[in-house]
Design a protein around this motif. Structure first.
Motif, PDB file in Angstrom:
ATOM      1  N   LEU A  58       3.963  14.544   6.997  1.00 18.21           N
ATOM      2  CA  LEU A  58       4.661  13.640   7.906  1.00 18.21           C
ATOM      3  C   LEU A  58       4.831  12.248   7.313  1.00 18.21           C
ATOM      4  O   LEU A  58       5.662  11.486   7.765  1.00 18.21           O
ATOM      5  CB  LEU A  58       3.897  13.542   9.232  1.00 18.21           C
ATOM      6  N   PHE A  59       4.003  11.888   6.332  1.00 13.80           N
ATOM      7  CA  PHE A  59       4.090  10.611   5.635  1.00 13.80           C
ATOM      8  C   PHE A  59       4.119   9.429   6.616  1.00 13.80           C
ATOM      9  O   PHE A  59       5.070   8.674   6.709  1.00 13.80           O
ATOM     10  CB  PHE A  59       5.297  10.586   4.701  1.00 13.80           C
ATOM     11  N   ARG A  60       3.036   9.316   7.357  1.00 18.33           N
ATOM     12  CA  ARG A  60       2.891   8.310   8.393  1.00 18.33           C
ATOM     13  C   ARG A  60       2.382   6.997   7.791  1.00 18.33           C
ATOM     14  O   ARG A  60       1.392   6.973   7.080  1.00 18.33           O
ATOM     15  CB  ARG A  60       1.911   8.816   9.460  1.00 18.33           C
ATOM     16  N   TYR A  61       3.043   5.920   8.118  1.00 20.54           N
ATOM     17  CA  TYR A  61       2.671   4.584   7.638  1.00 20.54           C
ATOM     18  C   TYR A  61       1.412   4.118   8.346  1.00 20.54           C
ATOM     19  O   TYR A  61       1.342   4.102   9.576  1.00 20.54           O
ATOM     20  CB  TYR A  61       3.836   3.632   7.924  1.00 20.54           C
ATOM     21  N   ILE A  62       0.367   3.736   7.564  1.00 18.99           N
ATOM     22  CA  ILE A  62      -0.869   3.274   8.186  1.00 18.99           C
ATOM     23  C   ILE A  62      -1.219   1.832   7.803  1.00 18.99           C
ATOM     24  O   ILE A  62      -2.127   1.254   8.393  1.00 18.99           O
ATOM     25  CB  ILE A  62      -2.056   4.196   7.855  1.00 18.99           C
ATOM     26  N   GLY A  63      -0.533   1.271   6.842  1.00 13.85           N
ATOM     27  CA  GLY A  63      -0.836  -0.106   6.466  1.00 13.85           C
ATOM     28  C   GLY A  63      -0.210  -0.495   5.148  1.00 13.85           C
ATOM     29  O   GLY A  63       0.635   0.217   4.597  1.00 13.85           O
ATOM     30  N   VAL A  64      -0.655  -1.633   4.647  1.00 14.45           N
ATOM     31  CA  VAL A  64      -0.062  -2.245   3.458  1.00 14.45           C
ATOM     32  C   VAL A  64      -1.160  -2.450   2.416  1.00 14.45           C
ATOM     33  O   VAL A  64      -2.340  -2.487   2.735  1.00 14.45           O
ATOM     34  CB  VAL A  64       0.589  -3.600   3.805  1.00 14.45           C
ATOM     35  N   PHE A 162       2.672 -13.399   4.060  1.00 17.08           N
ATOM     36  CA  PHE A 162       2.369 -11.994   3.792  1.00 17.08           C
ATOM     37  C   PHE A 162       3.571 -11.143   4.160  1.00 17.08           C
ATOM     38  O   PHE A 162       4.454 -11.577   4.897  1.00 17.08           O
ATOM     39  CB  PHE A 162       1.096 -11.524   4.509  1.00 17.08           C
ATOM     40  N   ASN A 163       3.601  -9.927   3.635  1.00 19.24           N
ATOM     41  CA  ASN A 163       4.692  -8.981   3.873  1.00 19.24           C
ATOM     42  C   ASN A 163       4.144  -7.684   4.453  1.00 19.24           C
ATOM     43  O   ASN A 163       3.017  -7.295   4.152  1.00 19.24           O
ATOM     44  CB  ASN A 163       5.437  -8.652   2.583  1.00 19.24           C
ATOM     45  N   GLY A 164       4.963  -7.012   5.231  1.00 22.31           N
ATOM     46  CA  GLY A 164       4.554  -5.712   5.747  1.00 22.31           C
ATOM     47  C   GLY A 164       5.626  -5.095   6.612  1.00 22.31           C
ATOM     48  O   GLY A 164       6.674  -5.696   6.870  1.00 22.31           O
ATOM     49  N   TRP A 165       5.352  -3.885   7.058  1.00 21.64           N
ATOM     50  CA  TRP A 165       6.248  -3.166   7.958  1.00 21.64           C
ATOM     51  C   TRP A 165       5.631  -3.045   9.345  1.00 21.64           C
ATOM     52  O   TRP A 165       5.986  -2.177  10.128  1.00 21.64           O
ATOM     53  CB  TRP A 165       6.559  -1.780   7.398  1.00 21.64           C
ATOM     54  N   ASP A 217       0.175  -4.336   9.914  1.00 19.73           N
ATOM     55  CA  ASP A 217       0.178  -5.101   8.668  1.00 19.73           C
ATOM     56  C   ASP A 217      -1.209  -5.175   8.045  1.00 19.73           C
ATOM     57  O   ASP A 217      -1.422  -5.920   7.079  1.00 19.73           O
ATOM     58  CB  ASP A 217       0.694  -6.524   8.908  1.00 19.73           C
ATOM     59  N   GLY A 218      -2.171  -4.437   8.574  1.00 21.12           N
ATOM     60  CA  GLY A 218      -3.513  -4.435   8.013  1.00 21.12           C
ATOM     61  C   GLY A 218      -3.486  -4.089   6.531  1.00 21.12           C
ATOM     62  O   GLY A 218      -2.803  -3.153   6.112  1.00 21.12           O
ATOM     63  N   GLY A 219      -4.218  -4.856   5.736  1.00 19.80           N
ATOM     64  CA  GLY A 219      -4.238  -4.636   4.294  1.00 19.80           C
ATOM     65  C   GLY A 219      -3.201  -5.415   3.526  1.00 19.80           C
ATOM     66  O   GLY A 219      -3.237  -5.458   2.294  1.00 19.80           O
ATOM     67  N   ALA A 220      -2.262  -6.048   4.236  1.00 22.18           N
ATOM     68  CA  ALA A 220      -1.193  -6.784   3.554  1.00 22.18           C
ATOM     69  C   ALA A 220      -1.762  -7.982   2.799  1.00 22.18           C
ATOM     70  O   ALA A 220      -2.675  -8.654   3.268  1.00 22.18           O
ATOM     71  CB  ALA A 220      -0.146  -7.249   4.559  1.00 22.18           C
ATOM     72  N   PRO A 221      -1.220  -8.278   1.610  1.00 22.23           N
ATOM     73  CA  PRO A 221      -1.732  -9.401   0.819  1.00 22.23           C
ATOM     74  C   PRO A 221      -1.244 -10.743   1.338  1.00 22.23           C
ATOM     75  O   PRO A 221      -0.049 -10.946   1.545  1.00 22.23           O
ATOM     76  CB  PRO A 221      -1.164  -9.121  -0.580  1.00 22.23           C
ATOM     77  N   LEU A 222      -2.186 -11.671   1.556  1.00 24.53           N
ATOM     78  CA  LEU A 222      -1.846 -13.062   1.840  1.00 24.53           C
ATOM     79  C   LEU A 222      -1.706 -13.758   0.500  1.00 24.53           C
ATOM     80  O   LEU A 222      -2.657 -13.859  -0.275  1.00 24.53           O
ATOM     81  CB  LEU A 222      -2.945 -13.710   2.676  1.00 24.53           C
ATOM     82  N   VAL A 223      -0.510 -14.230   0.214  1.00 24.90           N
ATOM     83  CA  VAL A 223      -0.163 -14.779  -1.101  1.00 24.90           C
ATOM     84  C   VAL A 223       0.203 -16.248  -0.953  1.00 24.90           C
ATOM     85  O   VAL A 223       0.885 -16.633   0.001  1.00 24.90           O
ATOM     86  CB  VAL A 223       1.011 -13.978  -1.715  1.00 24.90           C
TER      87      VAL A 223
END
Length: 278
Positions: A58-64, A162-165, A217-223
């Motif tokens: 199913l390729f479910r998005y769980i984070g970044v 930060f970036n994410g979906w 957005d959990g795990g997304a990098p703060l840059v």
């Protein structure tokens, strides 16, 4: 609703342990990131990867996550829940999740999960994990690494994002299909602790959501931009948690990469983390 990614089979490239990278290998044009995703291009954020749960195809998005070596992803431990390495897929070079027409992304499976041994689900301290990949991504304009902040220079005020979906609005069930960008203003940890009424000794706080959401957005990098390296950026944090109160601009909490840098370096030197599972 849950965000599902379109799937495109990719060629698995040979295993590489990666190499050391420095600030000079990231050069973002100032002003190219903003709140409007249509103004951005994946070349601007080549280190951002999607972490997918591939169980049942199913390729479910769980984070970044962020690519810190060609075969290593840095993310948050909490997004992994009870998954094992075989459950996960890392997608790099993604921009618009609603299509595979451009065929720009690359998928790699996970060899090993290395979660911080002292991750605390109750106070979210040490919320960090490394995903060791089965092979290395080829470095391109759309897929590349982000240097980690070493603390040797100040962070430029107003330069963090930060970036994410993840979701954009509180109480929404919709996830954006195009990679979003959220600008972040860092606030002192003392002020943040008072506003959240809890002790946050080894974390980073920031404002910028202004009543919006960051679920997903959990795990997304703060840059952030590093002052001694004009136009150069480094990862200073990882999206950790947000106290969701509609209409209230509560700070978002980020895992402090600098504080946990010794743990990262130790795990990257540990050969057992890069060996195939028996």
């Amino acid at each position: 609703m849950t965000l599902y990614f379109a799937f495109l089979a990719t060629l698995i490239i040979s295993l590489a342990s990666g190499q050391n990278f420095n600030y000079n290998q990231v050069n973002i044009r100032p002003g190219t990131y903003g709140s409007n995703p249509s103004e951005n291009r994946i070349e601007t954020f080549p280190w951002v990867v999607a972490v997918l749960d591939q169980r049942d195809w199913l390729f479910r998005y769980i984070g970044v996550g962020s690519l810190i070596k060609p075969n290593v992803v840095l993310t948050a431990a909490h997004i992994l829940n009870e998954t094992i390495a075989d459950d996960l897929l890392v997608r790099a070079g993604e921009w618009d999740t609603s299509t595979t027409a451009d065929q720009q992304h690359v998928d790699l499976e996970v060899l090993n999960i290395v979660s911080h041994e002292q991750f605390n689900r109750f106070n979210a301290e040490n919320n960090m994990a490394l995903l060791i990949l089965v092979s290395a991504f080829e470095m391109t304009a759309k897929i590349n690494i982000i240097p980690l902040y070493l603390g040797e220079a100040n962070i430029r005020e107003g330069s963090c994002f930060f970036n994410g979906w993840g979701k954009v609005y509180l109480n929404s069930t919709d996830y954006p299909t195009v990679l979003k960008t959220v600008q972040v203003d860092l606030v002192s940890i003392d002020m943040c602790s008072r506003r959240l009424r809890r002790n946050l000794p080894v974390q980073i706080c920031g404002e910028g959501l202004e009543g919006k959401d960051c679920s997903g957005d959990g795990g997304a990098p703060l840059v952030c931009q590093i002052l001694t390296y004009p136009s150069k950026y480094a990862q200073v944090g990882i999206v950790n948690w947000l106290s969701q109160v509609p209409g209230v601009n509560t700070p978002t909490v980020y895992t402090n990469v600098l504080v946990l840098l010794p743990w990262i370096h130790y795990q990257l030197r540990l050969g057992a983390n890069f060996r195939p599972r028996s």
